[in-house]
Scaffold this motif. Structure first.
Motif, PDB file in Angstrom:
ATOM      1  N   LEU A  25      33.909  27.148  66.651  1.00  0.00           N
ATOM      2  CA  LEU A  25      32.552  26.837  66.314  1.00  0.00           C
ATOM      3  C   LEU A  25      32.414  25.368  66.556  1.00  0.00           C
ATOM      4  CD1 LEU A  25      29.455  27.310  66.232  1.00  0.00           C
ATOM      5  CD2 LEU A  25      30.111  27.466  63.770  1.00  0.00           C
ATOM      6  N   LEU A  26      33.261  24.579  65.540  1.00  0.00           N
ATOM      7  CA  LEU A  26      33.346  23.019  65.153  1.00  0.00           C
ATOM      8  C   LEU A  26      33.767  22.473  66.466  1.00  0.00           C
ATOM      9  CD1 LEU A  26      34.792  23.165  61.487  1.00  0.00           C
ATOM     10  CD2 LEU A  26      32.382  22.528  62.276  1.00  0.00           C
ATOM     11  N   LYS A  27      34.668  23.144  67.220  1.00  0.00           N
ATOM     12  CA  LYS A  27      35.199  22.218  68.323  1.00  0.00           C
ATOM     13  C   LYS A  27      33.973  22.203  69.411  1.00  0.00           C
ATOM     14  CE  LYS A  27      39.303  24.612  69.226  1.00  0.00           C
ATOM     15  NZ  LYS A  27      40.535  24.847  69.793  1.00  0.00           N
ATOM     16  N   GLN A  28      33.412  23.287  69.604  1.00  0.00           N
ATOM     17  CA  GLN A  28      32.234  23.211  70.673  1.00  0.00           C
ATOM     18  C   GLN A  28      31.175  22.606  70.150  1.00  0.00           C
ATOM     19  OE1 GLN A  28      32.134  24.733  73.761  1.00  0.00           O
ATOM     20  NE2 GLN A  28      34.499  24.563  73.436  1.00  0.00           N
ATOM     21  N   ILE A  31      31.831  19.126  71.248  1.00  0.00           N
ATOM     22  CA  ILE A  31      31.622  18.924  72.821  1.00  0.00           C
ATOM     23  C   ILE A  31      30.180  19.145  73.431  1.00  0.00           C
ATOM     24  CG2 ILE A  31      32.219  20.149  75.106  1.00  0.00           C
ATOM     25  CD1 ILE A  31      34.975  20.898  73.713  1.00  0.00           C
ATOM     26  N   LEU A  32      29.431  20.034  72.717  1.00  0.00           N
ATOM     27  CA  LEU A  32      28.038  20.378  73.299  1.00  0.00           C
ATOM     28  C   LEU A  32      26.848  19.204  72.747  1.00  0.00           C
ATOM     29  CD1 LEU A  32      27.802  24.179  72.849  1.00  0.00           C
ATOM     30  CD2 LEU A  32      27.937  22.662  74.797  1.00  0.00           C
ATOM     31  N   TYR A  33      27.234  18.700  71.557  1.00  0.00           N
ATOM     32  CA  TYR A  33      26.520  17.744  70.875  1.00  0.00           C
ATOM     33  C   TYR A  33      27.098  16.421  70.203  1.00  0.00           C
ATOM     34  CZ  TYR A  33      23.868  21.811  70.745  1.00  0.00           C
ATOM     35  OH  TYR A  33      23.022  23.084  71.133  1.00  0.00           O
ATOM     36  N   PRO A  34      27.934  15.635  71.489  1.00  0.00           N
ATOM     37  CA  PRO A  34      28.644  14.858  70.869  1.00  0.00           C
ATOM     38  C   PRO A  34      28.019  13.492  70.286  1.00  0.00           C
ATOM     39  CG  PRO A  34      28.717  14.693  73.278  1.00  0.00           C
ATOM     40  CD  PRO A  34      27.795  15.737  72.887  1.00  0.00           C
ATOM     41  N   LYS A  35      27.063  13.308  70.398  1.00  0.00           N
ATOM     42  CA  LYS A  35      26.393  12.104  69.896  1.00  0.00           C
ATOM     43  C   LYS A  35      26.352  12.060  68.360  1.00  0.00           C
ATOM     44  CE  LYS A  35      24.510  10.473  74.282  1.00  0.00           C
ATOM     45  NZ  LYS A  35      23.407  10.436  75.170  1.00  0.00           N
ATOM     46  N   ASN A  36      26.027  13.050  67.954  1.00  0.00           N
ATOM     47  CA  ASN A  36      25.693  13.202  66.581  1.00  0.00           C
ATOM     48  C   ASN A  36      26.889  13.407  65.616  1.00  0.00           C
ATOM     49  OD1 ASN A  36      23.322  14.719  68.098  1.00  0.00           O
ATOM     50  ND2 ASN A  36      22.599  13.352  66.618  1.00  0.00           N
ATOM     51  N   PRO A  37      27.272  12.849  64.570  1.00  0.00           N
ATOM     52  CA  PRO A  37      28.500  13.144  63.655  1.00  0.00           C
ATOM     53  C   PRO A  37      28.341  14.502  63.086  1.00  0.00           C
ATOM     54  CG  PRO A  37      27.250  11.067  62.942  1.00  0.00           C
ATOM     55  CD  PRO A  37      26.624  11.661  64.180  1.00  0.00           C
ATOM     56  N   ILE A  38      29.537  15.017  62.673  1.00  0.00           N
ATOM     57  CA  ILE A  38      29.296  16.372  62.157  1.00  0.00           C
ATOM     58  C   ILE A  38      29.740  16.460  60.568  1.00  0.00           C
ATOM     59  CG2 ILE A  38      30.266  18.840  62.287  1.00  0.00           C
ATOM     60  CD1 ILE A  38      30.934  18.330  65.073  1.00  0.00           C
ATOM     61  N   VAL A  39      28.870  16.907  59.801  1.00  0.00           N
ATOM     62  CA  VAL A  39      29.065  17.008  58.029  1.00  0.00           C
ATOM     63  C   VAL A  39      29.220  18.525  57.839  1.00  0.00           C
ATOM     64  CG1 VAL A  39      28.080  16.496  56.160  1.00  0.00           C
ATOM     65  CG2 VAL A  39      27.458  15.053  57.732  1.00  0.00           C
ATOM     66  N   LEU A  40      30.519  18.850  57.426  1.00  0.00           N
ATOM     67  CA  LEU A  40      30.905  20.206  56.942  1.00  0.00           C
ATOM     68  C   LEU A  40      30.480  20.618  55.395  1.00  0.00           C
ATOM     69  CD1 LEU A  40      32.216  22.805  57.776  1.00  0.00           C
ATOM     70  CD2 LEU A  40      34.435  21.914  56.972  1.00  0.00           C
ATOM     71  N   LEU A  55      37.865  17.255  63.360  1.00  0.00           N
ATOM     72  CA  LEU A  55      36.999  18.193  63.792  1.00  0.00           C
ATOM     73  C   LEU A  55      35.755  17.908  63.170  1.00  0.00           C
ATOM     74  CD1 LEU A  55      39.141  21.576  62.823  1.00  0.00           C
ATOM     75  CD2 LEU A  55      38.229  20.847  65.044  1.00  0.00           C
ATOM     76  N   VAL A  56      35.569  17.261  62.007  1.00  0.00           N
ATOM     77  CA  VAL A  56      34.216  16.913  61.302  1.00  0.00           C
ATOM     78  C   VAL A  56      34.183  15.520  60.914  1.00  0.00           C
ATOM     79  CG1 VAL A  56      33.967  19.394  60.632  1.00  0.00           C
ATOM     80  CG2 VAL A  56      34.772  17.533  58.859  1.00  0.00           C
ATOM     81  N   ASP A  57      33.234  14.689  60.626  1.00  0.00           N
ATOM     82  CA  ASP A  57      33.076  13.646  60.471  1.00  0.00           C
ATOM     83  C   ASP A  57      33.166  13.022  58.941  1.00  0.00           C
ATOM     84  OD1 ASP A  57      33.120  12.331  63.146  1.00  0.00           O
ATOM     85  OD2 ASP A  57      31.507  13.699  63.180  1.00  0.00           O
ATOM     86  N   PHE A  86      24.064  24.141  61.751  1.00  0.00           N
ATOM     87  CA  PHE A  86      24.413  25.639  62.134  1.00  0.00           C
ATOM     88  C   PHE A  86      24.846  26.251  60.794  1.00  0.00           C
ATOM     89  CE2 PHE A  86      24.911  22.211  65.447  1.00  0.00           C
ATOM     90  CZ  PHE A  86      24.412  23.051  66.400  1.00  0.00           C
ATOM     91  N   CYS A  87      24.737  27.286  60.589  1.00  0.00           N
ATOM     92  CA  CYS A  87      24.987  27.994  59.492  1.00  0.00           C
ATOM     93  C   CYS A  87      25.972  29.750  59.758  1.00  0.00           C
ATOM     94  CB  CYS A  87      23.916  28.474  58.491  1.00  0.00           C
ATOM     95  SG  CYS A  87      24.215  29.022  56.799  1.00  0.00           S
ATOM     96  N   PRO A  88      27.187  29.519  59.900  1.00  0.00           N
ATOM     97  CA  PRO A  88      27.712  30.793  60.027  1.00  0.00           C
ATOM     98  C   PRO A  88      27.798  31.582  58.848  1.00  0.00           C
ATOM     99  CG  PRO A  88      29.280  28.977  60.102  1.00  0.00           C
ATOM    100  CD  PRO A  88      28.035  28.226  60.001  1.00  0.00           C
TER     101      PRO A  88
END
Ligand code: SF4
Length: 358
Positions: A25-28, A31-40, A55-57, A86-88
């Protein structure tokens, strides 16, 4: 803050194994939303690997048991504006968290009757698929091109959970596409090569999910006799059993000496892992380490298979299986036959078969 600079949040506060199953999920999302950093958002001590693997920033490690710490972390999250959430993770508390945050584009989670208020998009969880895919399926609700790929490469392509209760070799199932796999490289570290040990992880949070100590000892001794280097791995809580087994078999234990990130790096240098249905089994899938996993009170139908193709599940068919969703403290019928019936020489055979093909 411009749309491009807003971060996106992924909430997965489950145990380490479930968190590792969020990797596809994180990898995708990247790829799908590359412009925004990911916070886990994850449990304390589990995020380092996700950062070092790129995988995250950013991490928001939250200790749900400590009210003051949890509140302080929530205050920080509430101050920010999120591009997407995103909330798995499926708890009521996670749904409440999402509800309290400011989000611009959408928030997405799995549909339950009690969480309609929390998400702008909800997905029916595809229970017939392995958990790594279930988590990934959230993106079918958010991105049309992803949904197309999902329908052509995943749906009805043979990934459905098997109900087999006999030994199961995943080499005989469809190959997991790279984009949906758990494989994740470390950006800042070359893989250390050397002895290529066989790792053994004898622990599990649940006692009924542990194969027998005698079995692990016998297997380790046989492997040593045949010239293999064996290393026992586990959490700090499992260091006593790992030390005992290492002493009995003349091998070594590094249990309690590695973080999750360290364990995955260690696994990159190995030949194979023998484990129970546990977090170590999922860590092997991340590192690309072939794995023999012993299943007892849980079954593959639950969806928590080793998410890789170089994996064999050792199990025996019994009327009492499954007896618990996660495992239990004691065998309800007091035989623990699901584990005692699995023999060391049988596991060794499965392991050698796996190694010879890897
Ligand atoms: S009831 Fe059966 S499956 Fe459950 S722990 Fe006992 S032997 Fe294993």
């Amino acid at each position: 803050l411009s749309e491009e600079n807003r971060a996106q949040l992924v909430i997965q506060t489950a145990f380490p194994g479930d968190l590792l199953l969020s990797i596809p999920l994180l990898k995708q999302i990247r790829i799908l939303y590359p412009k925004n950093p990911i916070v886990l958002v994850c449990r304390p001590g589990l995020g380092e690997f996700f950062l070092t693997a790129g995988l995250v920033d950013e991490l928001a490690e939250m200790n749900k048991r400590n009210k003051a710490e949890f509140k302080a972390e929530m205050t920080k999250l509430k101050k920010r504006q999120w591009a997407r959430i995103f909330c798995p993770h499926q708890s009521f508390r996670s749904a409440l968290m999402v509800r309290s945050l400011k989000v611009h584009e959408f928030s997405v989670g799995f549909a339950h009757w009690w969480n309609f208020f929390a998400f702008s998009k909800r997905m029916k969880k595809p229970l017939e698929l392995p958990d790594a895919l279930r988590q990934l399926s959230l993106l079918c609700r958010t991105n049309a091109s992803f949904k197309k790929k999902w329908e052509s490469e995943i749906v009805n392509r043979g990934f459905e959970n098997t109900d087999s209760q006999r030994d199961f070799n995943y080499a005989q199932t469809p190959t997991i596409p790279d984009w949906a796999s758990m494989r994740a490289a470390r950006k800042d570290l070359e893989v250390v090569s050397g002895g290529r040990p066989i790792f053994i992880a004898p622990g599990s949070v649940w006692p009924t999910k542990r194969w027998t100590e005698e079995g692990f000892a016998e297997l380790a001794k046989t492997l040593v006799k045949k010239g293999h280097q064996v290393v026992f791995v586990g959490s700090a809580g499992e260091s006593a059993i790992c030390e005992r087994l290492a002493t009995q078999s003349g091998t070594v234990s590094v249990a309690g000496k590695t973080t999750l990130a360290g364990l995955i790096d260690l696994f990159r240098s190995g030949q194979a892992l023998v484990a129970n249905d546990s977090g170590a089994m999922h860590a092997a899938s991340v590192a690309g380490l072939p794995c023999v996993a012993v299943f007892g009170p849980t079954v593959l139908k639950f969806g928590f298979r080793p998410w890789q193709n170089q994996a064999v599940v050792a199990q025996v068919e019994l009327a009492c299986r499954p007896c618990a969703t996660h495992g239990g403290q004691r065998c309800p019928i007091k035989t623990h036959a699901c584990m005692t019936a699995v023999q060391a020489n049988h596991l060794e055979k499965l392991l050698m078969g796996l190694i010879s093909k890897s």
